[in-house]
Design an enzyme around this catalytic site. Structure first.
Site, PDB file in Angstrom:
ATOM      1  N   GLY A   7      -2.578   4.211   2.983  1.00 42.33           N
ATOM      2  CA  GLY A   7      -3.563   4.352   1.685  1.00 42.33           C
ATOM      3  C   GLY A   7      -4.873   3.235   1.812  1.00 42.33           C
ATOM      4  O   GLY A   7      -5.688   3.330   1.514  1.00 42.33           O
ATOM      5  N   SER A  46       0.872  -1.224   0.200  1.00 44.11           N
ATOM      6  CA  SER A  46       0.027   0.066  -0.063  1.00 44.11           C
ATOM      7  C   SER A  46       0.773   1.120  -0.137  1.00 44.11           C
ATOM      8  O   SER A  46       2.021   1.219   0.463  1.00 44.11           O
ATOM      9  CB  SER A  46      -0.779   0.057   1.369  1.00 44.11           C
ATOM     10  OG  SER A  46      -0.174   0.602   2.330  1.00 44.11           O
ATOM     11  N   ASP A  47       0.448   2.121  -0.370  1.00 43.29           N
ATOM     12  CA  ASP A  47       0.800   3.563  -0.172  1.00 43.29           C
ATOM     13  C   ASP A  47       0.784   4.035   1.366  1.00 43.29           C
ATOM     14  O   ASP A  47       0.039   3.328   2.037  1.00 43.29           O
ATOM     15  CB  ASP A  47       0.454   4.695  -1.224  1.00 43.29           C
ATOM     16  CG  ASP A  47       1.632   5.684  -1.264  1.00 43.29           C
ATOM     17  OD1 ASP A  47       2.462   5.909  -0.596  1.00 43.29           O
ATOM     18  OD2 ASP A  47       1.754   6.433  -2.412  1.00 43.29           O
ATOM     19  N   TYR A  48       1.396   4.956   1.728  1.00 42.96           N
ATOM     20  CA  TYR A  48       1.446   5.559   3.148  1.00 42.96           C
ATOM     21  C   TYR A  48      -0.128   5.498   3.704  1.00 42.96           C
ATOM     22  O   TYR A  48      -0.713   6.583   3.058  1.00 42.96           O
ATOM     23  CB  TYR A  48       2.307   6.835   3.335  1.00 42.96           C
ATOM     24  CG  TYR A  48       2.615   7.124   4.537  1.00 42.96           C
ATOM     25  CD1 TYR A  48       3.807   6.969   5.035  1.00 42.96           C
ATOM     26  CD2 TYR A  48       1.642   7.687   5.619  1.00 42.96           C
ATOM     27  CE1 TYR A  48       4.107   7.427   6.311  1.00 42.96           C
ATOM     28  CE2 TYR A  48       2.024   7.995   6.807  1.00 42.96           C
ATOM     29  CZ  TYR A  48       3.427   8.033   7.283  1.00 42.96           C
ATOM     30  OH  TYR A  48       3.674   8.425   8.522  1.00 42.96           O
TER      31      TYR A  48
END
Length: 756
Positions: A299, A295-297
């Site tokens: 996300g 995942s992104d931060y």
């Protein structure tokens, strides 16, 4: 016809013994991994699917993201000890990494090594030009070498995984994160994606101590946010995804990248962090991707704000079922996956698949065999390695783009009295650019320092700031005007501060800030020759006063060797060789603007301003101020003699298209010849032009060279109405020229297959 499926990555586990089992019998990597999975609790499995910010990280790394609570150093060590954490990111201390790895390997129940990751976007200790600037070099070898140097430095402190390269296509100057990518073109984006993956990961295999796992990001469409607003919704057609936003990812995966990062945005209403079609059907089913998705931060947590998930538990469920293997920063998987499995909402076998992907990558990186192998800070001098600084200087000068050189104002004469004016004329701030978490700005070379080193008499350089990046400076304009009066030539370093580009730095108007425009107008009014050097991380819009400068140079954010790189080019020790990887529009209101836009059913028939009922604005031409691919040299390259042979391309054949370039100037010219095509009639509308090749040629005064490009039908493919890649017989326009809005024009025909 449909295009062949991309080849799966050739990177695999070696199958060699990695460590003996308890009975002393050697086991293969695959056997060891299966044994570990069988022995894990659900909590330990969730831990392997969790990555958190490092408890010990430099201040810029902590400031680069929204506030997170990684816990204290001891709390994070305890999470590793208990198997609740399998990876951490953005630490840069070899000693701390060694301590944490010792906890993981020697004090946890299963001894699974930690994976250390970081955002190494354009350098670790040695900072290179921002990726968009480096894209202006149109040089895959250069991009590969700077990525390799960054990986050498980063891996020496234990980092094995990089959250780069960003391969999002960016076509809206308002979007701040365009600074991290390769610009607006698909071919250039694919070329540099491959180069950067190969550079980060190296040629000796992922288990090599200098290899850093690459992460092409952000899957997918992140650069197409509505209004150029970061994190905003993306609503584009599947054809646009497949033609514009997917190819660089596919190229990066074919080059060996085995991780990818989900995008913050939704695509047609479905967030990428919970999009099975994107992460499972396309990524794994169509492309054969065998790595893992992170995942992104936070996300996954943000699925709640998207309005998709009801709460944190639901967000974890949707993200995991959507194809996200690892949760970053939110800790949602560690908190909720075990219960989701026990309740039957998620099958444990599916969790095992994700855990297996993570463990396979840890094994491929050599972490089981030698968990401390990358911890060798003596391999790289901390902040000032000479060979990397020389590479940074080379990359800097190759990234510089000369937009205008009226009357030969450049190169500068070393004996002249020079007034160096502007908020970026001196000082080490604003040189490295955004997304620098580990480099020290104290090691950057200021512009005035580079100029003094290049001049015959450094005392003939006068430096005046004039104003700040976004605000006035008391007495600044008066001092600048005085300096301009006393000078033979004025160089103004203006544009954006480094915090005006990057993540969360979208702009409604991409002009130079007003205090700087006032400074430019006052200095221009003096009447001395003026050269504007634009410091920026995006395309900028220039007003008429700025455009009237005798010289215009795009100087981007060039990294630690900024001052020397600019002086190398502006004083003529090296030719300007950069070309725009993005279109510079006349007005912000043209955004998103890109050269390969569609022709429309009502295309302008001329550039006359009063032409109505056509696809054009009332206030401006339907062109760029400076188009994609534009850039001047100190020579004078002239294109002549386009040859398309017989003008026919056989279905199974090749067509050579060539032209002659002659340097009619009195200095060396290094020209980037570009090949563009246009499909004149197809089953779906096609762009005005598409770049299909580029090559560099160096010409002495009076010298000529023939540039040759070879086309096959694969170069003419597009995504058809059925969303499959296809190609159709018919007529095409072809250009060879110096940019996307000019060049020698010809035509050819793709013939139908003989059996048709």
């Amino acid at each position: 016809m449909s295009s062949p499926a991309p080849k799966p990555s050739e990177a695999r586990l070696s199958g060699e013994a990695i460590r003996p089992d308890g009975a002393g019998r050697a086991t293969t990597a695959a056997e060891r991994i299966e044994a570990l999975i069988a022995a894990m609790t659900l909590e330990e499995k969730a831990g392997q699917l969790t990555i958190m910010p490092a408890a010990l990280a430099p201040a810029p790394a902590n400031a680069a993201n929204p506030a997170a609570v990684p816990g204290s150093i001891e709390e994070q060590a305890q999470a590793v000890r208990e198997g609740r954490l399998g990876a951490v990111f953005n630490g840069d201390s070899a000693d701390w990494h060694r301590r944490m790895q010792t906890v993981a390997v020697e004090e946890s129940r299963l001894g699974i090594p930690l994976l250390f990751a970081a955002d190494v976007i354009h350098g670790f200790r040695t900072i290179f030009p921002v990726p968009l600037a480096e894209a202006a070099a149109f040089d895959a070898d250069l991009a590969k070498r700077t990525a390799r140097a960054a990986a050498e430095e980063a891996t020496a402190v234990g980092l094995a995984w990089n959250f780069a390269p960003m391969v999002d296509i960016s076509r809206d100057a308002r979007w701040g994160r365009g600074v991290e990518g390769a610009g607006e073109d698909v071919l250039l984006g694919c070329t540099l994606a491959v180069a950067r993956v190969e550079g980060f990961q190296g040629e000796a295999g992922l288990s090599d101590a200098g290899a850093m796992l690459a992460t092409p990001k952000h899957l997918a469409g992140y650069g197409a946010g509505a209004g150029g607003l970061d994190y905003n919704s993306v609503d584009v057609s599947e054809r646009t995804l497949r033609e514009i936003h997917f190819p660089a990812f596919q190229a990066a995966f074919d080059a060996g990248a085995l991780s990818t990062m989900a995008a913050f945005n939704d695509v047609a209403g479905v967030p990428a962090h919970a999009n099975p079609w994107l992460m499972k059907d396309v990524l794994r089913g169509e492309w054969g991707f065998e790595g893992f998705v992170v995942s992104d931060y936070t996300g996954d947590f943000e699925l709640i704000a998207h309005g998709l998930a009801e709460d944190e538990r639901d967000a974890a469920r949707l993200a995991f079922l959507g194809g996200v293997d690892m949760s970053m920063s939110s800790n949602l998987y560690a908190l909720h996956l075990p219960d989701l499995v026990r309740s039957g909402a998620i099958a444990e076998a599916d969790v095992d698949v994700s855990v297996r992907r993570v463990l396979e990558l840890k094994a491929a990186l050599g972490l089981f065999e030698d968990p401390y192998g990358r911890l060798a800070p003596e391999r790289v001098e901390a902040n000032d390695q000479p060979r990397h600084r020389e590479l940074a200087r080379e990359a800097g000068r190759k990234s510089i783009v000369l937009l205008k050189n009226e009357g030969g104002v450049l190169p500068l004469r070393r004996s002249d009295r020079i007034a160096l004016i502007g908020p970026f004329a001196e000082g080490r701030e604003h040189l490295n650019g955004p997304w620098v978490l580990f480099g020290d700005p104290a090691y950057a070379v200021p512009v005035d320092e580079g100029f003094r080193a290049a001049m015959d008499d450094p005392a003939r350089l006068t430096v005046v700031r004039g104003c700040e990046a976004e605000g006035p400076l008391q007495g600044g304009i008066e001092a600048a005007v005085k300096a301009a009066h006393a000078a033979d030539v004025v160089v103004m370093v203006v544009g954006e501060g480094e915090r005006m580009s990057g993540e969360a730095q979208s702009r409604v108007d991409v002009c130079i800030p007003e205090p700087q425009r006032d400074l430019i107008a006052a200095v221009m009014a003096v009447g001395k020759p003026v050269v504007l050097v634009l410091k920026c991380g995006r395309a900028l819009v220039l007003d008429e006063t700025a455009k009237a400068a005798r010289g215009l140079v795009v100087g981007w954010f060039l990294g630690v060797e900024t001052g020397h790189a600019l002086a190398d080019v502006l004083f003529g020790d090296h030719e300007p060789t950069g070309r725009l990887p993005i279109s510079f529009p006349h007005h912000t209101g043209q955004s998103p603007f890109h050269y390969d836009r569609k022709v429309t059913g009502r295309p302008p028939l001329s550039l006359e301003p009063r032409e109505e009922f056509k696809a054009r604005y009332r206030e401006t031409l339907n062109t760029a101020a400076w188009p994609f691919g534009h850039g001047l040299t100190y020579g004078d390259p002239v294109y002549e003699g386009l040859d398309v042979g017989e003008g026919q391309l056989a279905w199974q054949g090749e067509l050579e298209v060539s032209a002659t370039i002659t340097n009619r100037g009195d200095r060396v010219a290094e020209e980037l010849a570009q090949l563009y095509i246009h499909d004149r009639a197809a089953s779906v509308t096609r762009p005005i032009r598409q770049l299909k090749g580029f090559q560099r040629v160096r010409l002495k005064p009076g010298q000529s060279a023939r540039v040759r490009f070879t086309l096959t039908r694969r170069d003419l493919m597009f995504v058809g109405r059925d969303h499959l890649w296809t190609v159709e017989p018919g007529r095409f326009t072809v250009w060879i020229g110096p940019n996307a809005e000019s060049g020698l024009e010809g035509t050819f025909e793709l013939l139908a297959p003989a059996s048709a």
